[in-house]
Scaffold this motif. Structure first.
Motif, mmCIF file in Angstrom:
data_model
loop_
_atom_site.group_PDB
_atom_site.id
_atom_site.type_symbol
_atom_site.label_atom_id
_atom_site.label_comp_id
_atom_site.label_asym_id
_atom_site.label_seq_id
_atom_site.Cartn_x
_atom_site.Cartn_y
_atom_site.Cartn_z
ATOM 1 N N LYS A 104 -7.534 48.449 20.142
ATOM 2 C CA LYS A 104 -8.039 47.220 20.760
ATOM 3 C C LYS A 104 -8.213 47.354 22.266
ATOM 4 N N THR A 105 -7.589 48.361 22.846
ATOM 5 C CA THR A 105 -7.609 48.533 24.292
ATOM 6 C C THR A 105 -8.948 49.116 24.726
ATOM 7 N N GLU A 106 -9.497 48.520 25.774
ATOM 8 C CA GLU A 106 -10.759 49.026 26.306
ATOM 9 C C GLU A 106 -10.537 50.407 26.902
ATOM 10 N N ASP A 107 -11.563 51.246 26.831
ATOM 11 C CA ASP A 107 -11.443 52.620 27.310
ATOM 12 C C ASP A 107 -11.044 52.682 28.779
ATOM 13 N N ASN A 108 -11.579 51.785 29.609
ATOM 14 C CA ASN A 108 -11.245 51.854 31.033
ATOM 15 C C ASN A 108 -9.760 51.601 31.268
ATOM 16 N N LEU A 109 -9.139 50.744 30.462
ATOM 17 C CA LEU A 109 -7.703 50.513 30.591
ATOM 18 C C LEU A 109 -6.931 51.741 30.143
ATOM 19 N N LYS A 110 -7.412 52.404 29.113
ATOM 20 C CA LYS A 110 -6.762 53.638 28.666
ATOM 21 C C LYS A 110 -6.795 54.689 29.775
ATOM 22 N N TYR A 111 -7.943 54.818 30.444
ATOM 23 C CA TYR A 111 -8.058 55.770 31.551
ATOM 24 C C TYR A 111 -7.124 55.373 32.689
ATOM 25 N N PHE A 112 -7.079 54.080 33.017
ATOM 26 C CA PHE A 112 -6.209 53.595 34.089
ATOM 27 C C PHE A 112 -4.752 53.947 33.787
ATOM 28 N N ILE A 113 -4.305 53.654 32.570
ATOM 29 C CA ILE A 113 -2.920 53.942 32.185
ATOM 30 C C ILE A 113 -2.649 55.432 32.270
ATOM 31 N N ASP A 114 -3.560 56.234 31.757
ATOM 32 C CA ASP A 114 -3.388 57.684 31.781
ATOM 33 C C ASP A 114 -3.289 58.205 33.209
ATOM 34 N N HIS A 115 -4.178 57.758 34.081
ATOM 35 C CA HIS A 115 -4.173 58.225 35.473
ATOM 36 C C HIS A 115 -2.932 57.738 36.212
ATOM 37 N N SER A 116 -2.589 56.471 36.063
ATOM 38 C CA SER A 116 -1.420 55.922 36.762
ATOM 39 C C SER A 116 -0.144 56.633 36.347
ATOM 40 N N MET A 117 0.013 56.820 35.048
ATOM 41 C CA MET A 117 1.222 57.490 34.566
ATOM 42 C C MET A 117 1.230 58.968 34.947
ATOM 43 N N GLY A 118 0.057 59.583 34.944
ATOM 44 C CA GLY A 118 -0.026 60.985 35.338
ATOM 45 C C GLY A 118 0.334 61.192 36.801
ATOM 46 N N ILE A 119 -0.135 60.317 37.668
ATOM 47 C CA ILE A 119 0.187 60.422 39.091
ATOM 48 C C ILE A 119 1.677 60.180 39.303
ATOM 49 N N ALA A 120 2.228 59.157 38.649
ATOM 50 C CA ALA A 120 3.662 58.870 38.772
ATOM 51 C C ALA A 120 4.489 60.068 38.295
ATOM 52 N N ALA A 121 4.096 60.659 37.169
ATOM 53 C CA ALA A 121 4.817 61.825 36.642
ATOM 54 C C ALA A 121 4.711 63.008 37.598
ATOM 55 N N SER A 122 3.545 63.185 38.199
ATOM 56 C CA SER A 122 3.360 64.282 39.155
ATOM 57 C C SER A 122 4.252 64.101 40.376
ATOM 58 N N ILE A 123 4.335 62.868 40.878
ATOM 59 C CA ILE A 123 5.205 62.589 42.025
ATOM 60 C C ILE A 123 6.657 62.901 41.660
ATOM 61 N N GLU A 124 7.083 62.445 40.493
ATOM 62 C CA GLU A 124 8.459 62.714 40.054
ATOM 63 C C GLU A 124 8.722 64.210 39.923
ATOM 64 N N ASP A 125 7.766 64.951 39.373
ATOM 65 C CA ASP A 125 7.924 66.401 39.224
ATOM 66 C C ASP A 125 8.082 67.074 40.587
ATOM 67 N N ILE A 126 7.258 66.663 41.535
ATOM 68 C CA ILE A 126 7.323 67.259 42.879
ATOM 69 C C ILE A 126 8.647 66.904 43.547
ATOM 70 N N LEU A 127 9.093 65.650 43.394
ATOM 71 C CA LEU A 127 10.377 65.254 43.967
ATOM 72 C C LEU A 127 11.505 66.121 43.403
ATOM 73 N N LYS A 128 11.486 66.322 42.081
ATOM 74 C CA LYS A 128 12.523 67.155 41.452
ATOM 75 C C LYS A 128 12.451 68.588 41.965
ATOM 76 N N LYS A 129 11.235 69.127 42.015
ATOM 77 C CA LYS A 129 11.039 70.513 42.457
ATOM 78 C C LYS A 129 11.547 70.714 43.881
ATOM 79 N N LYS A 130 11.342 69.708 44.718
ATOM 80 C CA LYS A 130 11.742 69.804 46.122
ATOM 81 C C LYS A 130 13.143 69.242 46.368
#
Length: 129
Positions: free
Chosen positions: A15-41
């Motif tokens: 039921k979710t529109e594709d643009n919302l799926k992309y938004f969720i994917d990008h937002s969560m991906g960026i958040a996960a990337s920030i967390e990964d970098i914080l852990k690495k550093k």
């Protein structure tokens, strides 16, 4: 995850529109990337906040995975971390020589104490060209 929850997630995503799926994917991906970098550093959210003259609560909201990042904010975070968060199709092709259409990033959906959650750390599948 039981079948009932899987079916509910499937119905939600259908039921979710594709643009919302992309938004969720990008937002969560960026958040996960920030967390990964914080852990690495070995950095804390507080240290990132201090480097950016922000409150720790704002960084915490970013890491929730639902923040609507602006490119300006992402650039400031990249500067504070000393690492890139966003790579364009051209960056990937040039730096890693991977065909962009063959890179798949996905998040796992799971149940935690009766609540549907999406993993913060993405899984990446690549088929090298």
């Amino acid at each position: 995850m039981n079948n009932n929850i899987k079916n509910e997630v499937k119905k939600f995503l259908e039921k979710t529109e594709d643009n919302l799926k992309y938004f969720i994917d990008h937002s969560m991906g960026i958040a996960a990337s920030i967390e990964d970098i914080l852990k690495k550093k070995a950095m804390t959210q507080r240290e990132l906040a201090e480097r950016m003259n922000k409150k720790e609560s704002e960084v915490s909201r970013w890491l929730s995975g639902s923040h609507n990042f602006t490119f300006e904010t992402i650039a400031k975070i990249e500067e504070a971390l000393g690492e890139r968060l966003i790579f364009t199709k051209y960056d990937i092709e040039e730096q890693e020589q991977i065909n962009y259409k063959d890179v798949y990033i996905y998040h796992n959906v799971y149940e935690d104490r009766g609540k549907i959650k999406i993993s913060k750390e993405p899984s990446i599948n690549t088929n090298v060209a």
